[in-house]
Write a protein that holds these residues in place. Structure first.
Motif, PDB file in Angstrom:
ATOM      1  N   SER A   1     -46.243  24.456 -76.185  1.00 58.23           N
ATOM      2  CA  SER A   1     -45.849  23.224 -75.491  1.00 58.23           C
ATOM      3  C   SER A   1     -46.929  22.864 -74.477  1.00 58.23           C
ATOM      4  N   PHE A   2     -47.220  21.577 -74.392  1.00 59.82           N
ATOM      5  CA  PHE A   2     -48.186  21.086 -73.404  1.00 59.82           C
ATOM      6  C   PHE A   2     -48.016  19.582 -73.266  1.00 59.82           C
ATOM      7  N   MET A   3     -48.584  19.029 -72.218  1.00 55.60           N
ATOM      8  CA  MET A   3     -48.568  17.581 -72.012  1.00 55.60           C
ATOM      9  C   MET A   3     -49.935  17.134 -71.518  1.00 55.60           C
ATOM     10  N   PHE A   4     -50.261  15.880 -71.786  1.00 53.48           N
ATOM     11  CA  PHE A   4     -51.532  15.336 -71.302  1.00 53.48           C
ATOM     12  C   PHE A   4     -51.332  13.870 -70.922  1.00 53.48           C
ATOM     13  N   GLN A   5     -52.254  13.363 -70.110  1.00 50.81           N
ATOM     14  CA  GLN A   5     -52.147  11.998 -69.606  1.00 50.81           C
ATOM     15  C   GLN A   5     -52.420  11.002 -70.729  1.00 50.81           C
ATOM     16  N   THR A   6     -51.550  10.012 -70.870  1.00 56.20           N
ATOM     17  CA  THR A   6     -51.715   8.975 -71.887  1.00 56.20           C
ATOM     18  C   THR A   6     -52.952   8.145 -71.561  1.00 56.20           C
ATOM     19  N   PRO A   7     -53.864   7.957 -72.540  1.00 53.66           N
ATOM     20  CA  PRO A   7     -55.034   7.111 -72.279  1.00 53.66           C
ATOM     21  C   PRO A   7     -54.617   5.725 -71.791  1.00 53.66           C
ATOM     22  N   GLU A   8     -55.364   5.186 -70.872  1.00 54.63           N
ATOM     23  CA  GLU A   8     -55.012   3.917 -70.234  1.00 54.63           C
ATOM     24  C   GLU A   8     -54.967   2.783 -71.254  1.00 54.63           C
ATOM     25  N   ASN A   9     -53.964   1.916 -71.111  1.00 52.69           N
ATOM     26  CA  ASN A   9     -53.788   0.710 -71.934  1.00 52.69           C
ATOM     27  C   ASN A   9     -53.579   1.019 -73.422  1.00 52.69           C
ATOM     28  N   THR A  10     -52.937   2.123 -73.727  1.00 53.94           N
ATOM     29  CA  THR A  10     -52.645   2.453 -75.126  1.00 53.94           C
ATOM     30  C   THR A  10     -51.155   2.388 -75.456  1.00 53.94           C
ATOM     31  N   VAL A  11     -50.290   2.426 -74.433  1.00 54.85           N
ATOM     32  CA  VAL A  11     -48.833   2.394 -74.657  1.00 54.85           C
ATOM     33  C   VAL A  11     -48.197   1.475 -73.619  1.00 54.85           C
ATOM     34  N   ASN A  12     -47.286   0.623 -74.101  1.00 56.26           N
ATOM     35  CA  ASN A  12     -46.566  -0.288 -73.206  1.00 56.26           C
ATOM     36  C   ASN A  12     -45.100  -0.353 -73.634  1.00 56.26           C
ATOM     37  N   ASP A  13     -44.237   0.325 -72.876  1.00 52.36           N
ATOM     38  CA  ASP A  13     -42.796   0.342 -73.151  1.00 52.36           C
ATOM     39  C   ASP A  13     -42.493   0.706 -74.606  1.00 52.36           C
ATOM     40  N   GLY A  14     -43.071   1.808 -75.051  1.00 53.05           N
ATOM     41  CA  GLY A  14     -42.821   2.305 -76.395  1.00 53.05           C
ATOM     42  C   GLY A  14     -43.719   1.723 -77.460  1.00 53.05           C
ATOM     43  N   MET A  15     -44.366   0.590 -77.186  1.00 56.02           N
ATOM     44  CA  MET A  15     -45.267  -0.048 -78.143  1.00 56.02           C
ATOM     45  C   MET A  15     -46.662   0.560 -78.021  1.00 56.02           C
ATOM     46  N   ILE A  16     -47.172   1.146 -79.116  1.00 55.14           N
ATOM     47  CA  ILE A  16     -48.519   1.719 -79.128  1.00 55.14           C
ATOM     48  C   ILE A  16     -49.497   0.581 -79.377  1.00 55.14           C
ATOM     49  N   THR A  17     -50.275   0.240 -78.364  1.00 58.32           N
ATOM     50  CA  THR A  17     -51.155  -0.927 -78.434  1.00 58.32           C
ATOM     51  C   THR A  17     -52.566  -0.579 -78.905  1.00 58.32           C
ATOM     52  N   ASP A  18     -52.959   0.691 -78.824  1.00 57.64           N
ATOM     53  CA  ASP A  18     -54.287   1.108 -79.311  1.00 57.64           C
ATOM     54  C   ASP A  18     -54.126   2.448 -80.027  1.00 57.64           C
ATOM     55  N   CYS A  19     -53.786   2.377 -81.299  1.00 59.93           N
ATOM     56  CA  CYS A  19     -53.499   3.591 -82.076  1.00 59.93           C
ATOM     57  C   CYS A  19     -54.736   4.469 -82.239  1.00 59.93           C
ATOM     58  N   GLU A  20     -55.878   3.865 -82.405  1.00 55.77           N
ATOM     59  CA  GLU A  20     -57.092   4.635 -82.682  1.00 55.77           C
ATOM     60  C   GLU A  20     -57.489   5.505 -81.485  1.00 55.77           C
ATOM     61  N   VAL A  21     -57.479   4.924 -80.282  1.00 57.45           N
ATOM     62  CA  VAL A  21     -57.850   5.682 -79.075  1.00 57.45           C
ATOM     63  C   VAL A  21     -56.843   6.799 -78.820  1.00 57.45           C
ATOM     64  N   LEU A  22     -55.559   6.482 -78.934  1.00 63.04           N
ATOM     65  CA  LEU A  22     -54.518   7.481 -78.696  1.00 63.04           C
ATOM     66  C   LEU A  22     -54.586   8.598 -79.735  1.00 63.04           C
ATOM     67  N   ALA A  23     -54.876   8.257 -80.993  1.00 59.79           N
ATOM     68  CA  ALA A  23     -54.976   9.270 -82.053  1.00 59.79           C
ATOM     69  C   ALA A  23     -56.138  10.231 -81.792  1.00 59.79           C
ATOM     70  N   GLN A  24     -57.260   9.691 -81.317  1.00 59.26           N
ATOM     71  CA  GLN A  24     -58.409  10.547 -81.010  1.00 59.26           C
ATOM     72  C   GLN A  24     -58.074  11.547 -79.913  1.00 59.26           C
TER      73      GLN A  24
END
Length: 531
Positions: free
Chosen positions: A33-56
């Motif tokens: 188990s672990f957690m990390f900071q969500t890349p900026e401007n990739t998620v907005n209220d459940g909507m993934i707005t930048d899938c490529e950056v978040l996937a990397q």
């Protein structure tokens, strides 16, 4: 899902939580188990707005933690998910889905083609007026779900299921074994999930878009931390056991940063208690990534006369290796692997496509069977004709008997009219003897004595008194209202709880509190002298 390792991932606006679990019948193992900071401007209220950056970023973190498992279950967190608690007639599990789909437009007045509808069975009610199946029905926008499949494609993961975070929270917490009415508050950075549970049964569930973010940001600003040090700032604010963190923020700054969060918790408790005055909330348990924030437990406890505690673990789960954060930080993450709802749209669900192909084959086989039955039916026509003539003669005999017994209907109508009058008299008798007559005196005094700026948010009347949630402009006005209530001749006791002060959505300061009034002669008000 027992027997295979699962990758559970919850994607929030501030944090991404990842768990690798091995579900078993009794005790499930949390392997990593672990957690990390969500890349900026990739998620907005459940909507993934930048899938490529978040996937990397997700692939990078999975490599760092040596996770090669590709089978993923997502836990969806979004304020755009619509939910309804409904009761349908008692039917078999196999028929529930069709009933939900038929009634979906009544539950949610939206364009159904743009949403995926699903449900989870909460309980079966076998007795009483509400006998049937109690469901939590959900409607999720398809454009949100599409983002998760696109993310999985970029990250080279296989989506096994998408669960709603509210369902995941309930499934993880229902086995905690609390016999009393317990409110679990899953405190995250940008949202809170609230579940009121008693003995495994979900009594109420709510979400609100306020979490521990304001306190974290305040601490970051005081320490001049960079934006990418968000997770480090969260760790510095966590209370570990009896050891409190040493930070530069004052008590007033901590309370101010947590006031909106605590205010929402107070409102939900007051709302539940006013609607369920016979079974009020008896305990509050804090979980989640921000559940151990400094000052949070103490600030909530100041508003209530009930225990407030931090959960030490989750029943049914064991951690195999030492983790940085407690398992309670991952409630809605690991809960998604227990009994996830079906939130996979039809175009992504291979099993649904197979079912459709199977249905076509079944139609073909059914057509052949129908032809055979038609041929057999023709052979039976001759036999049926003979049976028809015999039945026609019996029908004529029965009609003759019905005419002979026609007088019975008049007797039944006379009896029904008499029974209706008796029921009306009994109801009138019960109304006349109602103990709520004292309510009239209370309302007359309320209209005469209360100031015009008072707002009664809700009121629950019982045979012994009234419970109200009240809102006024200032603390002075609150004191005046309480003083006036205690001077009412129709009330013998007035109790006040849960006083909170905060700005509403328009920025206007409001003071709210709950008051419990008991009918009876006021012992502190002298009786008027007789003329």
């Amino acid at each position: 899902m027992a027997g295979k390792k699962i990758l559970n991932i919850e994607i929030g606006e501030k944090l991404v939580k990842v768990c690798e679990t091995l579900p078993k019948n009794q005790i499930s193992q949390v392997l990593n188990s672990f957690m990390f900071q969500t890349p900026e401007n990739t998620v907005n209220d459940g909507m993934i707005t930048d899938c490529e950056v978040l996937a990397q970023k997700l692939q990078e973190e999975l490599r760092i933690h040596s996770i090669t498992n590709k089978n993923v279950v997502f836990s969806l967190v979004s304020g755009k998910v619509a939910t309804r608690d409904v009761i349908i007639p008692p039917v078999k599990d196999s028929r529930i889905k069709s009933l939900v789909e038929i009634n979906a437009t009544e539950y949610f007045p939206v364009e159904m083609s743009q949403y995926t509808i699903t449900y989870t069975l909460l309980e079966r009610i076998s007795k009483g007026a509400d006998a049937g199946c109690r469901l939590l029905v959900m409607a999720v926008p398809n454009n949100i779900l599409n983002g998760y499949f696109k993310l999985a494609e970029y990250a080279k993961l296989q989506v096994k299921s998408i669960d709603y975070s509210g369902n995941a929270e309930y499934r993880a917490l229902k086995e905690m074994g609390h016999k009393e009415v317990t409110m679990f508050v899953n405190v995250d950075c940008s949202y809170c999930g609230v579940a009121v549970i008693r003995d495994g049964s979900l009594l109420m569930q709510r979400n609100f878009a306020v979490g521990g973010d304001q306190l974290i940001v305040t601490h970051m600003n005081s320490m001049k931390k960079a934006d990418d040090e968000y997770l480090q700032a969260l760790d510095e604010l966590m209370v570990i056991g009896d050891k409190k963190p040493e930070i530069s923020l004052s008590t007033e700054e901590i309370h101010e940063s947590l006031s909106r969060l605590v205010g929402n918790v107070v409102r939900i408790v007051d709302y539940f208690n006013s609607s369920n005055w016979e079974t009020p909330i008896e305990k509050i348990v804090l979980v989640g990534a921000c559940g151990n924030l400094i000052g949070l437990k103490e600030l909530i406890a100041e508003s209530f006369d009930i225990p407030v505690e931090n959960a030490e673990g989750i029943t049914g789960f064991n951690i195999q290796q030492e983790a940085k954060e407690p398992i309670t930080c991952y409630v809605s993450c690991i809960g998604s692997g227990i009994q996830p709802v079906d939130l996979i749209p039809e175009k992504y669900n291979k099993s649904k496509k197979k079912d459709k192909a199977t249905d076509i084959d079944e139609v073909k086989r059914g057509t052949i069977i129908c032809v055979v039955f038609v041929v057999a039916s023709i052979a039976m026509v001759g036999y049926s004709a003979f049976g028809y003539l015999n039945a026609k003669n019996k029908k004529q005999e029965l009609e003759k008997k019905i005419e002979e017994l026609a007088y019975v209907e008049k007797v039944y109508i006379t009896y029904s009219d008499y029974q209706t009058h008796v029921d009306g008299l009994n109801e009138l008798k019960s109304i006349a003897s109602s103990p709520n007559s004292e309510l009239v005196s209370f309302i007359e005094e309320l209209e005469k004595e209360m100031p015009s700026e008072i707002t009664v948010l809700s009121a629950a009347c019982t045979v012994i008194g009234v419970n109200m949630n009240v809102e006024v402009n200032t603390k002075e006005a609150a004191a005046k209202v309480i003083s006036q209530l205690r001077s009412f001749k129709s009330l013998k006791d007035v109790k006040v709880s849960g006083i909170s002060e905060m700005d509403n959505d328009l920025g206007i300061n409001r003071v709210s509190f709950s008051v419990s009034c008991e009918y009876g002669e006021n012992p502190y008000v002298a009786a008027e002298p007789k003329q």
